[in-house]
Design a protein around this motif. Structure first.
Motif, mmCIF file in Angstrom:
data_model
loop_
_atom_site.group_PDB
_atom_site.id
_atom_site.type_symbol
_atom_site.label_atom_id
_atom_site.label_comp_id
_atom_site.label_asym_id
_atom_site.label_seq_id
_atom_site.Cartn_x
_atom_site.Cartn_y
_atom_site.Cartn_z
ATOM 1 N N MET A 73 -67.117 -20.574 33.661
ATOM 2 C CA MET A 73 -67.111 -19.654 34.667
ATOM 3 C C MET A 73 -66.011 -18.643 34.729
ATOM 4 N N PHE A 74 -65.040 -18.908 34.083
ATOM 5 C CA PHE A 74 -63.816 -17.816 34.488
ATOM 6 C C PHE A 74 -63.798 -17.040 32.888
ATOM 7 N N ARG A 75 -64.857 -16.842 32.172
ATOM 8 C CA ARG A 75 -64.710 -16.286 30.840
ATOM 9 C C ARG A 75 -65.824 -14.936 30.837
ATOM 10 N N PRO A 76 -65.576 -13.919 31.685
ATOM 11 C CA PRO A 76 -66.665 -12.903 31.905
ATOM 12 C C PRO A 76 -67.196 -12.481 30.599
ATOM 13 N N GLU A 77 -66.445 -12.514 29.323
ATOM 14 C CA GLU A 77 -66.870 -11.841 28.112
ATOM 15 C C GLU A 77 -68.186 -12.630 27.667
ATOM 16 N N LEU A 78 -68.110 -13.994 28.179
ATOM 17 C CA LEU A 78 -69.548 -14.824 27.524
ATOM 18 C C LEU A 78 -70.644 -14.679 28.695
ATOM 19 N N LEU A 79 -70.377 -13.832 29.832
ATOM 20 C CA LEU A 79 -71.611 -14.156 30.737
ATOM 21 C C LEU A 79 -72.016 -12.448 30.910
#
Length: 197
Positions: free
Chosen positions: A108-114
């Motif tokens: 949820m808190f890993r924008p580079e994965l999303l």
């Protein structure tokens, strides 16, 4: 969406959690996730455009579940509780969610994965922010933390609780404060935030 299609989507999300948990987010591939479910790699494309799309769906699900758990914790606080009790309850629910769903919480808190600009993810994040700010605003109306602007106090509280959740999840607190539980620390956080006023 048919029931079997919906079931496969859910199974892929659960398999993604398992694969991320065992291999880590960087190494969790769509191929490995599909293998866990027993479908072809191409079958994932019917539900998710790519790996980031699958991770984004997992993050959306996480924010929705987090919102439910925080709202339930707030609702469970008695009407005659002190002004900061709902803030503490929301923080406790946040930490419990992080401990209960560590993979989901991490994604949820890993924008580079999303796909960070995905509309459903933006909406879910916005609802989480709205609940945080609303909880703090209600506490301020009852006399808690009144001298600090609402949004600032909400962000300081979120940063404190998020840090506590990560430290607790990663078993770092036990080394520093083995005798203290998370609930006690959350009450200390709430008192410290109230003291900012």
């Amino acid at each position: 969406m048919t029931r079997s299609t919906a079931d496969l989507r859910v199974r892929l999300l659960r398999a993604a959690e398992q694969e991320i948990g065992s291999a880590g987010p960087a190494k969790a591939s769509l191929r490995a996730i599909a293998r866990r479910v027993g479908v072809s790699h191409q079958a994932t494309a019917h539900h998710f455009e790519d790996r980031a799309g699958l991770f984004t769906a997992l993050a959306v699900e996480g924010f929705e579940l987090l919102l439910e758990e925080i709202a339930a914790a707030i609702d469970a606080v008695p009407d005659d509780a002190d002004a900061g009790a709902r803030v503490v309850a929301s923080g406790a629910a946040y930490v419990e969610f992080a401990l209960g769903h560590p993979v989901m919480f991490d994604v949820m808190f890993r924008p580079e994965l999303l796909h960070a600009d995905h509309p459903r993810l933006r909406e879910a994040r916005g609802m989480h922010l709205e609940l945080m700010v609303g909880t703090v605003a209600a506490a301020q109306e009852a006399g808690w933390g009144t001298a600090v602007p609402t949004e600032e106090l909400a962000v300081v509280g979120w940063a404190s609780v998020h840090g506590l959740a990560v430290l607790h999840r990663d078993a770092q607190l036990a080394d520093v404060l083995p005798e203290v539980d998370a609930a006690q620390l959350l009450r200390q956080v709430a008192r410290a935030l109230d003291a900012l006023a």
